[in-house]
Design an enzyme around this catalytic site. Sequence first.
Site, short mmCIF file in Angstrom:
data_model
loop_
_atom_site.label_atom_id
_atom_site.label_comp_id
_atom_site.label_asym_id
_atom_site.label_seq_id
_atom_site.Cartn_x
_atom_site.Cartn_y
_atom_site.Cartn_z
CE LYS A 1 -3.11 5.59 -1.19
NZ LYS A 1 -4.18 6.14 -2.05
CE1 TYR B 1 -3.62 2.63 0.87
CE2 TYR B 1 -2.08 3.35 2.57
CZ TYR B 1 -3.23 3.56 1.82
OH TYR B 1 -3.96 4.70 2.00
N1 NAD Z 1 -9.00 6.07 5.70
C1 NAD Z 1 -7.74 6.42 5.88
O1 NAD Z 1 -7.23 6.39 7.03
C2 NAD Z 1 -6.89 6.89 4.72
C3 NAD Z 1 -5.63 7.45 5.01
C4 NAD Z 1 -4.83 7.89 3.96
C5 NAD Z 1 -5.25 7.77 2.65
N2 NAD Z 1 -6.49 7.24 2.40
C6 NAD Z 1 -6.85 7.13 0.97
O2 NAD Z 1 -8.07 7.82 0.74
C7 NAD Z 1 -8.81 7.17 -0.29
C8 NAD Z 1 -10.20 6.86 0.21
O3 NAD Z 1 -10.10 6.03 1.36
P1 NAD Z 1 -11.34 5.67 2.32
O4 NAD Z 1 -10.78 5.55 3.68
O5 NAD Z 1 -12.49 6.55 2.04
O6 NAD Z 1 -11.62 4.17 1.79
P2 NAD Z 1 -12.97 3.31 1.72
O7 NAD Z 1 -12.55 1.89 1.56
O8 NAD Z 1 -13.85 3.65 2.86
O9 NAD Z 1 -13.65 3.83 0.35
C9 NAD Z 1 -12.97 3.63 -0.88
C10 NAD Z 1 -13.96 3.60 -2.02
O10 NAD Z 1 -13.20 3.32 -3.22
C11 NAD Z 1 -13.93 2.36 -3.98
N3 NAD Z 1 -13.05 1.58 -4.86
C12 NAD Z 1 -12.20 0.57 -4.52
N4 NAD Z 1 -11.64 0.04 -5.61
C13 NAD Z 1 -12.13 0.72 -6.68
C14 NAD Z 1 -11.94 0.63 -8.08
N5 NAD Z 1 -11.14 -0.30 -8.61
N6 NAD Z 1 -12.60 1.50 -8.89
C15 NAD Z 1 -13.44 2.43 -8.35
N7 NAD Z 1 -13.68 2.56 -7.04
C16 NAD Z 1 -13.03 1.71 -6.19
C17 NAD Z 1 -14.61 1.46 -2.93
O11 NAD Z 1 -15.70 0.73 -3.49
C18 NAD Z 1 -15.02 2.48 -1.88
O12 NAD Z 1 -16.31 3.02 -2.11
C19 NAD Z 1 -8.00 5.92 -0.67
O13 NAD Z 1 -7.23 6.17 -1.83
C20 NAD Z 1 -7.10 5.71 0.54
O14 NAD Z 1 -5.92 5.02 0.21
C21 NAD Z 1 -7.30 6.79 3.40
#
Ligand code: NAD
Length: 258
Positions: free
Chosen positions: A157, A153
Amino acid sequence: MPEPKVAIVTGAAQGIGRAIALRLAREGFVLALADVPGARDKLDGAVAEVGGRAIAVECDVRHKAEVDALVAAAVDAFGRLDVMVANAGIAPTDTFLDLTVDAYDTLYAINQRGVLLCYQAAARQFIAQGGGGKLIAACSVSGFDTQLHQTGYCSTKFAVRSLNQGAARELGRYGITANVYCPGTVNTPMWQKMDEAFVGEDGARAPGVLTQRKIDATPLGRIAETEDVADLVAFLAGPGSNFVSGQAIQVCGGEYVT
Ligand SMILES: NC(=O)c1ccc[n+]([C@@H]2O[C@H](COP(=O)([O-])OP(=O)(O)OC[C@H]3O[C@@H](n4cnc5c(N)ncnc54)[C@H](O)[C@@H]3O)[C@@H](O)[C@H]2O)c1
């Protein structure tokens, strides 16, 4: 009345993407909200919440044809495109030795190639419209520092941060900006899954422990809510960031200071 700006948000069915969609709608954007077919009900829920200012598009960001069709759907519906928020991502936890080739390839296809395809399709549309436009993607504090059991992961990033810099360098001459938001720990289904999977020193699952450790390590004394991230994205999508490009901006309550 000026025409409303048009934005795409991927991964908009839940979590950070959904909060970004709601926030951009409040800022006056009309939206194409995208997610995988399996998330259709939640995506429709997000569109309903935005209230008539959005369309739902099923799109798996791994596939160029689907991403191109997403941009075409936004342009068909609203006449142009102003902002791409490539937010979709996954975050499985694997030890370094357990990370399989399939899991690694899937991570890269979604988290990194997905951003490349979204940036390319949006930038081609921006250029066809005469230039301008804002490219924005989800990175992470994991784009600066590796987390335990998240090597795959985190490396995606790091790659997103590099890809964003390249886009900013090459596309600036069209008036296009490119920036990534880098959350710390955000209270979403993704984080809840990671927290539940955490195994403590005694080898047993210990839900809540990782969240508490993150809270303790954060000077502002809490993990982020999705709205904290949406606030930053609203800035990156709006006119206040017109001379900001190639940047990776952390929103982590001070946990990371790199
Ligand atoms: N939650 C955290 O702590 C955190 C921290 C840093 C970065 N992020 C990043 O923020 C972004 C959103 O994270 P989140 O926490 O809301 O995650 P989440 O899992 O709650 O939501 C992610 C969404 O992306 C969709 N998704 C997954 N694969 C996909 C694909 N191939 N095509 C289209 N949609 C797809 C999923 O169906 C889901 O609705 C991600 O890129 C994640 O890496 C999250």
